[in-house]
Every structure is written in C-alpha cells, then in structure tokens.
Design a protein around this motif. Sequence first.
Motif, PDB file in Angstrom:
ATOM      1  N   GLU A 329       0.822  -1.205   0.000  1.00 30.69           N
ATOM      2  CA  GLU A 329       0.000   0.000   0.000  1.00 30.69           C
ATOM      3  C   GLU A 329       0.860   1.260   0.000  1.00 30.69           C
ATOM      4  OE1 GLU A 329      -2.532  -0.289   3.337  1.00 30.69           O
ATOM      5  OE2 GLU A 329      -3.792  -1.893   2.513  1.00 30.69           O
ATOM      6  N   GLN A 332       2.477   1.705  -3.366  1.00 29.06           N
ATOM      7  CA  GLN A 332       1.503   2.165  -4.347  1.00 29.06           C
ATOM      8  C   GLN A 332       1.310   3.675  -4.254  1.00 29.06           C
ATOM      9  OE1 GLN A 332       0.308   0.112  -6.530  1.00 29.06           O
ATOM     10  NE2 GLN A 332      -1.215   1.387  -7.545  1.00 29.06           N
ATOM     11  N   LYS A 335       4.361   5.371  -5.727  1.00 26.06           N
ATOM     12  CA  LYS A 335       4.405   5.260  -7.188  1.00 26.06           C
ATOM     13  C   LYS A 335       3.404   6.207  -7.846  1.00 26.06           C
ATOM     14  CE  LYS A 335       2.720   1.540  -8.954  1.00 26.06           C
ATOM     15  NZ  LYS A 335       1.587   2.032  -9.769  1.00 26.06           N
ATOM     16  N   GLU A 336       2.220   6.324  -7.280  1.00 19.75           N
ATOM     17  CA  GLU A 336       1.191   7.128  -7.922  1.00 19.75           C
ATOM     18  C   GLU A 336       1.416   8.622  -7.764  1.00 19.75           C
ATOM     19  OE1 GLU A 336      -2.719   6.055  -6.845  1.00 19.75           O
ATOM     20  OE2 GLU A 336      -2.677   4.161  -7.955  1.00 19.75           O
ATOM     21  N   GLU A 409      -6.787   5.247  -1.540  1.00 18.80           N
ATOM     22  CA  GLU A 409      -5.400   5.696  -1.700  1.00 18.80           C
ATOM     23  C   GLU A 409      -5.306   7.211  -1.686  1.00 18.80           C
ATOM     24  OE1 GLU A 409      -3.704   4.018  -5.125  1.00 18.80           O
ATOM     25  OE2 GLU A 409      -3.495   2.007  -4.283  1.00 18.80           O
ATOM     26  N   TRP A 560       9.378  -0.456 -11.915  1.00 20.37           N
ATOM     27  CA  TRP A 560       8.358  -0.867 -10.962  1.00 20.37           C
ATOM     28  C   TRP A 560       7.851  -2.284 -11.262  1.00 20.37           C
ATOM     29  CZ3 TRP A 560       6.216  -0.576  -6.486  1.00 20.37           C
ATOM     30  CH2 TRP A 560       4.961  -1.107  -6.280  1.00 20.37           C
ATOM     31  N   HIS A 564       7.901  -5.151  -8.562  1.00 27.34           N
ATOM     32  CA  HIS A 564       6.624  -5.680  -8.109  1.00 27.34           C
ATOM     33  C   HIS A 564       6.536  -7.183  -8.339  1.00 27.34           C
ATOM     34  CE1 HIS A 564       2.229  -6.470  -8.383  1.00 27.34           C
ATOM     35  NE2 HIS A 564       2.223  -5.686  -7.316  1.00 27.34           N
ATOM     36  N   ASN A 579      -2.433  -7.078 -13.082  1.00 30.92           N
ATOM     37  CA  ASN A 579      -2.005  -6.120 -12.069  1.00 30.92           C
ATOM     38  C   ASN A 579      -0.807  -5.307 -12.541  1.00 30.92           C
ATOM     39  OD1 ASN A 579      -2.059  -4.791  -9.693  1.00 30.92           O
ATOM     40  ND2 ASN A 579      -1.559  -6.540  -8.396  1.00 30.92           N
ATOM     41  N   MET A 583      -0.470  -1.260 -13.002  1.00 28.21           N
ATOM     42  CA  MET A 583       0.499  -0.527 -12.200  1.00 28.21           C
ATOM     43  C   MET A 583       1.600   0.073 -13.054  1.00 28.21           C
ATOM     44  SD  MET A 583       0.838  -2.869  -8.787  1.00 28.21           S
ATOM     45  CE  MET A 583      -0.573  -3.062  -7.689  1.00 28.21           C
ATOM     46  N   ARG A 596      -7.704  -0.358  -9.092  1.00 25.78           N
ATOM     47  CA  ARG A 596      -7.144   0.344  -7.944  1.00 25.78           C
ATOM     48  C   ARG A 596      -7.687  -0.250  -6.649  1.00 25.78           C
ATOM     49  NH1 ARG A 596      -8.310   6.472  -8.030  1.00 25.78           N
ATOM     50  NH2 ARG A 596      -7.171   6.205  -9.956  1.00 25.78           N
TER      51      ARG A 596
END
Length: 760
Positions: A329, A332, A335-336, A409, A560, A564, A579, A583, A596
């Motif tokens: 989490e 994520q 990364k976002e 998120e 990534w 991952h 996935n 991502m 998401r």
Amino acid sequence: MLHEILLALGSGSPSPLLYPQSHKAGAGHGLLQSFLSPAEQALLQSLAHNLGDRNRNIRDNASAISSIHPSTVCRAVSTAIISIYLANFQQKILEVEQEILREDARIVGAHNIVPLSAIVGAFDGWSRKLEWLWKLVQYIQAPAPGEAQHTRSKHESRTAAELIGHLRESTHTGYPDIEAISLDLVRVAETAWLKQTSAWVLYGRHPAYGAGDFFIARHAASMSQTELPWEYCVQDSLVPCFVTPHTAHSILFIGRSLNHIRERQSSFSDGSSKAAAPELALLSNHLAHLSSLEFPLSSSSFSTAIGAIRLSLSQNALQKLLPLTKVLEMLQILKEFFLLERGEFAVALLTAADERLTSRNQAVRSKQNLVNELASMTIKEGEVSAVLARAWTALASYQSLDDEDVDEELDQARELIRLSIRTVDADHTSKPSLASFNDLLLPAPTILTLRVPSPLDLFLSASDVDTYSHIHAYLLSIRRAHLRLSKLFLLSVLRRDHPCPKAPESLEHHHAFDVIARMRTRAGYRGRILRPIWATIASAAFFLAELGEFFQGEVVRSSWSTFHRWLMPTLPHDLRSVNDSFMSSIGSSGRSRSPRPTSSQPVPEPAARSFQDPETLTQAHKRYLASLEKALLLHDPTFTTALRRFMTSIDHMSALMQRLDTIQRNMDSDTQNEVSIATNYFAAEEERLVLDLKASRAKVASGVQALIEALRAIDVARSAERNYRGDQGLMQHDGFVPWTGGDVDRLLLKLDYGNVQNLA
C-alpha cells in the motif's frame, strides 16, 4: 641497594640509583655513584628508562584513560593493561626478589654476589612488552592532527573501531609475546564492544555510556516523518573492520524493530500480560547465537549470528507488526503520487501553483509601498500548504458523485503527503554537484515529503523519502516545462492571423482601406518574425514530450514492474499480468478505477512463501531506488545541469511570449478603435520583446542541442560499461535483480527522426 632498585622499578618512584639526574646533588649522591662503574651505571639507566619510566608512564596515562575517555572500549583496554600486564610486571619483580632471597643460582653468584647483568637478564622480554604497551597508550590518547591534547574534544578521541583495527594489525608484528598481548587485548576490546551491541540487538536499548562511540547514532526524530521519539542511523566511521556494511544495517534494523515492538507491546500481550512480548520470548534463542561467538570475532561468524537473529525476529515477531500488504500500500502511494503515475495529480499541483502565483502578482501590483511589496514576495509555509490543499480538492472533484468506489489511496495520501519549504540546512543529503529542481514549482525550494507511519519506517527510511522527493521534483519539472510550452500554442493572436474585416463600400470610410492594409502588413511582419520562434518552441516541446514519455513510460514502468514481480512472486500469472499492466501505466489521464485497491477490491494477500523479512525488502527497495535514479539520469551532472538551464530558458521564453501576446492585443485594439495615444509605446515595447525573444530562442535551441549531446555521451558511456562489466554484482542473496535497462538509444532515434536539432 638491590631492594631499592627493585622497589624503584615496581613503583616508578625516583631513586638516586636509577634516576641520579632527577635529584639535586648531595653528599650521598656522589658517594653512591662512586661505587658504580660506568658499565653498571649504563645498565641502571637502561633499567630506569626501559622498565621504570615506562611502567610509571603507562600506569599514569592508562589510569587517566580509564577515568575520562569517552569510549567504553578504550576504557576496558586501558583497565586491562593495568590490571593484567602491569600487575604481571609487578609479580615478576616479586619473583626476582624471591629468587635473590632464596639465593637462586640463576641470579646469585659466588660469595652471594648479585650482578646487575643477571637482574637485567631476569627482565628479558619485558622491555619490548612495555615499549609496545606505552605506544598503545599513546595511540589511544593521540589527538587529532594539528590539535593539542588538552584542546581535543570527545569527538576527536580515538574510537573503538580504530582501536580494534589497530590491535588486529598488531597481531602481525612477528613477535610471539606481542602477538599474545594483542590477541588478549583484542578479546577485551571486542568483548566490551559486543556488550554494547548485545544491548541493542537483544533489547533495542541504545547504550547509556559511550553512546558517542557506538556505531548506531541516535538523534531526535521529526514528528512529521515518524511517530517514534528517536531516529537511528549507521555511522560508517564507527563500524569495526570485521563488521560488513550489510551486517551493520541488519543490526540497525534489529534494534529499530525491537523499539517498534516495545511501542506496540500491548497488542502482542492481548492486554493480559507483558510476559508475552515477542522479544522476551526470543531472548534466550538470540542470546545463544551471540554466546556461541569466539574471540577474536570473525566477519563470517558474526554475520551468521546477526543474520540468524534478524531472521528469527522477522519470522516470529514482525509478521504481525509489518505484513507485506502494508508495504504494498505504501509503495503504491509512492508510485502514484511521487513517481507521477497519476497524471492528474501533477496537473492539479501545477495548476494550483500557477493560480497562487497569479493571485500573488496581482496583489503585489496593487500595493504602493516597496517594503511591503518585497515582504509579500516571500513564499510562506501556509501558502505552500494551500497549494497542495487546492490540488487535493481538484483531485477529489474528478470523482463523480454516483461513484460507489471510495478512493482510499487518495484519502491515505492526503493524510501522509505534505508540501513544505526546504531550507538550505535541511538539504544536506543532496549532492552539491547535481542540479536542483525543487525551486521550479514555486519561487522557493519546495519539496513533497511523506510522513512514514510506524511501523512502516522499518521498511522506508528518511533517505528513501528524500530520494522519492528528488525524483518527484525532477519528473514534475519536466512535465511543467512541457505544459508551459504547450500552453503557448493557445495564444491565438501570436500563433495565427485572423481574417481582416472587409473594406466598407461607402466612400465615406475610405480611410478603412488604409487601416486594413496596415494590419495585413503588420500580420505578415509578425509571422516572419515569429516563425523561427514557433519552430524552436515546437522542437523543444517535442523533446520534452519524448523525454517525459521515456522516463515515465519506459524507465519508471519497467523498474516498478520488475520490483513488483519480485515482491509478489506467487500470484497467478493471469492476475499478475493484469495487475502489472495497470500498475505500469504512467501518466494516462483516462485511468481505469477498477484495478485500484478500494474498499470493495482489496490488495490480494501474498502467499505464505513470499518474502516476509522487512530487512530483505528494505535492501531490495534501496537497490530498486538506486537503479531507478541511474536510469533517470539523475546522477549525471552534465545532463541535469543542462536540463536545469534549459528549463530556466523555457520559463523566460514563456514569459516573453505572454507579454508579447498582451502587447499585440492592445495594439490591434487601438488600431481598430482608431486610438493612437499609446500606439508608439506599444510599438517600442513590441520591438524590444522581439529582440529579447530572438536571444531567448537561441538559448532554447542551444539547450536542446546540449541535451541531445549529453544523451549521446551517456549512450556511449553505457555501451562501454555494458561491454566491460555486463550485469555482474546486481543479484544479491535475496534473488532480486533490479531493472538495468534505460538505454537512451531509442530515445535518440526518436529525436533524430523528429529532426529536433534542425527545427531548433
């Protein structure tokens, strides 16, 4: 006389026999010296210097070290010197005296004569031992270069790591007696050091005494980044020679984990008993690993013991404290929002910053006081926070009201992410030789930071957050420059010539034909002047678009995806491919919400055989970040410096184009309305702006060419590195191999195909 000699050797007190020159001449002095031959006087002076003086100096200085030295390891060694070796020397003196009293034939000759040469021979070997001990004491007390001993601070004293390394080197002198003493003192020093380390490894306690000499440094934590009162880090200069860097970080991780477990001890004990704490249940097992070590400590055995303790702690205590789902989490969110997978976040942040600067400029123009104007130009912390709050509001507005899925998120990121002003003192982690991009969003060094909640700071350190912040500022500046150039094409007055109105048929308005002719002539002149400028803007925008696509679409996505897949190796192939495809999508505005993680669609739990060791995850994540920085060319000073200058020239050109658009709009309005009062002023201003734009165009064009040349140099260097080194040394014991692509040859091929240099 013999008793006085032995007493002077043992106590080091002055004696007319051993130290004739240290006393005033008297009646007894010449009488005693008259009974000694020159050879005997030389023997006595040798005893006084090699044994008596060194015994006294060693005892006095070692006592001072044991009392005031800041290092507990140095105190232990000095105490061992006094209690063991100087005591052995005292015992040797007593043995020689007993042999004399027993009239031993090895010392006492005929007629009960004790020659001085026999006494000197009885102390054979002690001269070399005391000389080496005296040099060791001097080494411990050695001041810093160029500093006097009385002005030396505690931070300039000899450290435990230096002393252990010196003692280990002394075991190779070639003298068996010196080697034996060195090995004994190595055991003493390493035992004292291991006691400090054991308190940290077994209980998570930072040493109360000698903390400045311990290689785990402690300082007050910033509450904006962590929930614990203290932060810990490894000081490489204080790490002993037998401790590898990986083992040192493992020790740091074990102690930090124990501190986190202590903070959450109530959750493990179920509110009934504190005896159920995991660190106490595992204490006997961990103590057995440390007790099995043999001195002197070897690097392999010590690393094995620390690795066993770390694995035991991770498998038994940290599985509940830090599950892999929490790590995913947090990754994520990073990364976002930090790697700009959410393109709308970057656009919202840039828009909010521009709106804030526009409102500030309007407020400044309305003020007449110069002092107030200068004070209002300073960006305040509240304004920076307001920019981020406006960006969060814009992101929340993108979600439709009838959307049942809750963007968890976004809510979590809103609680953890902060935008703040970075002072010069706080920017100690960045290298001064590399360009900085954190002052492009606002006219002040701003940085996007993350408050790492406990216990996630076991996985994500403050240096990792700084790396993410630096990458975010870097990628955001590229996106900002591209958007700024793209917005120039919306200036319709500059970009194209609108059709002029038709000439009126009435002869009473014959002067309108002259006005239309002047407007057409002016439009043709403007088009010829701005044509090379628009070509340069197009080439610069194309370069930034391809550079951003290369960084976001290939480097970030591939790095990534590789990391991952290593994090979740047990997912089904179909689910993992879906996935990864989600991502890996970076920067797309029309993002699908279904993959998401939301309240209705949680992150899938990894299988039991997935990696559960947080320290292993931490090391792999650090290698992932290092590989990402290298692929993003952040460590290349030539490229980053040229890119920073290029963005400054783009800002200058954008400001000039917007100013020129305003001037030409006013000129066209005055011409159509037959107002000639300010026409001359506007014409002179337009001419000045055109000259400035030509100079700015040359800077932008040269910036594009410099960046392409830097990319070509990077391509040549990486090709040579790949031929000579390959991918050796990337895989570690955890099996993670970071993505090592990021070659710029395809980027250069796109730029050459687009004829960027010819357009510029």
